[in-house]
Design a protein around this motif. Structure first.
Motif, PDB file in Angstrom:
ATOM      1  N   HIS A 134      76.938  29.661  44.356  1.00 33.00           N
ATOM      2  CA  HIS A 134      75.966  30.554  43.707  1.00 33.00           C
ATOM      3  C   HIS A 134      75.429  31.599  44.672  1.00 33.00           C
ATOM      4  CE1 HIS A 134      76.068  27.605  40.545  1.00 33.00           C
ATOM      5  NE2 HIS A 134      75.813  26.671  41.428  1.00 33.00           N
ATOM      6  N   ILE A 135      75.308  32.807  44.149  1.00 28.28           N
ATOM      7  CA  ILE A 135      74.696  33.910  44.898  1.00 28.28           C
ATOM      8  C   ILE A 135      73.559  34.460  44.032  1.00 28.28           C
ATOM      9  CG2 ILE A 135      75.072  36.237  45.836  1.00 28.28           C
ATOM     10  CD1 ILE A 135      76.681  34.237  47.421  1.00 28.28           C
ATOM     11  N   ARG A 136      72.418  34.708  44.646  1.00 30.66           N
ATOM     12  CA  ARG A 136      71.301  35.310  43.896  1.00 30.66           C
ATOM     13  C   ARG A 136      71.770  36.582  43.206  1.00 30.66           C
ATOM     14  NH1 ARG A 136      66.281  33.426  44.657  1.00 30.66           N
ATOM     15  NH2 ARG A 136      65.876  32.342  46.614  1.00 30.66           N
ATOM     16  N   PRO A 137      71.350  36.839  41.959  1.00 27.36           N
ATOM     17  CA  PRO A 137      71.815  38.034  41.249  1.00 27.36           C
ATOM     18  C   PRO A 137      71.637  39.323  42.054  1.00 27.36           C
ATOM     19  CG  PRO A 137      70.660  36.589  39.750  1.00 27.36           C
ATOM     20  CD  PRO A 137      70.520  35.975  41.116  1.00 27.36           C
ATOM     21  N   SER A 138      70.526  39.440  42.786  1.00 23.11           N
ATOM     22  CA  SER A 138      70.275  40.681  43.539  1.00 23.11           C
ATOM     23  C   SER A 138      71.264  40.877  44.691  1.00 23.11           C
ATOM     24  CB  SER A 138      68.847  40.670  44.096  1.00 23.11           C
ATOM     25  OG  SER A 138      68.689  39.541  44.935  1.00 23.11           O
ATOM     26  N   ALA A 139      71.975  39.819  45.076  1.00 20.33           N
ATOM     27  CA  ALA A 139      72.919  39.916  46.205  1.00 20.33           C
ATOM     28  C   ALA A 139      74.373  39.824  45.752  1.00 20.33           C
ATOM     29  CB  ALA A 139      72.613  38.820  47.222  1.00 20.33           C
ATOM     30  N   GLN A 140      74.601  39.755  44.448  1.00 14.17           N
ATOM     31  CA  GLN A 140      75.973  39.630  43.951  1.00 14.17           C
ATOM     32  C   GLN A 140      76.723  40.965  44.070  1.00 14.17           C
ATOM     33  OE1 GLN A 140      75.789  37.961  39.975  1.00 14.17           O
ATOM     34  NE2 GLN A 140      74.764  36.111  40.703  1.00 14.17           N
ATOM     35  N   GLY A 141      78.049  40.876  44.037  1.00 15.17           N
ATOM     36  CA  GLY A 141      78.873  42.087  44.038  1.00 15.17           C
ATOM     37  C   GLY A 141      79.069  42.717  45.400  1.00 15.17           C
ATOM     38  N   ARG A 142      78.780  41.940  46.468  1.00 15.48           N
ATOM     39  CA  ARG A 142      78.970  42.447  47.833  1.00 15.48           C
ATOM     40  C   ARG A 142      80.008  41.630  48.580  1.00 15.48           C
ATOM     41  NH1 ARG A 142      72.689  42.082  49.429  1.00 15.48           N
ATOM     42  NH2 ARG A 142      73.612  41.592  51.454  1.00 15.48           N
ATOM     43  N   GLY A 143      80.682  40.734  47.884  1.00 17.15           N
ATOM     44  CA  GLY A 143      81.690  39.908  48.552  1.00 17.15           C
ATOM     45  C   GLY A 143      81.134  38.648  49.182  1.00 17.15           C
ATOM     46  N   LEU A 144      79.840  38.357  48.955  1.00 18.61           N
ATOM     47  CA  LEU A 144      79.256  37.180  49.600  1.00 18.61           C
ATOM     48  C   LEU A 144      79.771  35.880  48.990  1.00 18.61           C
ATOM     49  CD1 LEU A 144      75.539  38.383  50.014  1.00 18.61           C
ATOM     50  CD2 LEU A 144      77.354  38.303  51.756  1.00 18.61           C
TER      51      LEU A 144
END
Ligand SMILES: CC(C)(COP(=O)(O)OP(=O)(O)OC[C@H]1O[C@@H](n2cnc3c(N)ncnc32)[C@H](O)[C@@H]1OP(=O)(O)O)[C@@H](O)C(=O)NCCC(=O)NCCS
Length: 202
Positions: free
Chosen positions: A127-137
């Motif tokens: 899981h990645i926090r929604p605000s940090a998604q879409g950066r390849g994390l």
């Protein structure tokens, strides 16, 4: 801001359990209170054979200004943007029993079931926090979690989504995960899930 991928020991997970569960609830858009239901299970999982957990954290340091680098302590307690963990699958685990029941129901032969269940890493949470998604994390966390595993393959379950049109599906397909079971209903959950898998190493 600087982001770091870190491994979590069982003690780290215990210490940071509230943060990890907050990421999970926010990412999955589950109702508040889900954290309390999940806490004891996540802790129990830390005792399972082959358990490994990783997290992505963000510190306030701005690398471009020549500030002193973050200390290990600062990194270990920095705000958590993402978390992932998993462990070795085993016959006494509810998830494996559910998957075996689904495979049998779908007519998979005993040899294939045995091959699938003998040596796998269950990627339990990612899981990645929604605000940090879409950066390849998410991909970075998955790769770190699966790096160096000795199991022959990795299995996971993810909710079915029309057209496989969400970040989780795009990530799993990009990483080469293939269908093991589609449209599966775990006992007690009305949502259909897909079981996906791929060989290791990634
Ligand atoms: C699934 C999840 C963990 C994926 O994490 P993520 O960081 O958002 O996704 P990725 O690492 O795949 O990010 C890649 C996306 O960022 C984009 N991106 C931007 N910069 C990037 C970079 N430097 N490197 C890689 N990807 C980059 C890619 O184009 C890609 O876009 P896409 O998702 O539209 O295909 C996360 O979206 C999530 O927590 N979702 C909700 C919870 C969930 O569904 N968990 C899984 C349940 S089984």
């Amino acid at each position: 801001m600087a982001t770091f991928l870190i491994d979590l020991s069982p003690a780290d997970m215990q210490r940071r359990l509230r943060d990890a569960l907050a990421v999970y609830v926010e990412a999955m858009r589950y109702p508040r209170g889900t954290e309390e239901q999940r806490a004891s299970m996540w802790l129990e999982h830390t005792r399972r054979h082959g358990w490994k957990a990783v997290a992505v954290v963000e510190t306030a340091t701005d690398g471009s200004t020549g500030e002193a680098p973050d200390s290990p302590e600062a990194i270990a307690s920095a705000p958590m943007l993402g978390v992932a963990y998993g462990y070795c699958g085993a016959p006494d685990q509810w998830w494996q029993q559910q998957v075996v029941a689904g495979l049998r129901r779908g007519g998979t032969d005993a040899g294939r079931i045995s091959d699938l269940m003998t040596s796998y890493f269950e990627l339990t949470e990612l899981h990645i926090r929604p605000s940090a998604q879409g950066r390849g994390l998410g991909e970075a966390l998955a790769r770190r979690l699966l790096d160096g595993r000795t199991e022959s393959h990795v299995l996971l379950s993810t909710p079915e989504i029309n057209g496989e049109a969400n970040r989780a599906w795009r990530l799993y397909r990009r990483l080469g995960f293939a269908d093991v079971i589609r449209g599966y209903h775990f006992a007690g959950d009305p949502r259909p899930f897909a079981i996906l898998g791929r060989s290791l190493p990634l």
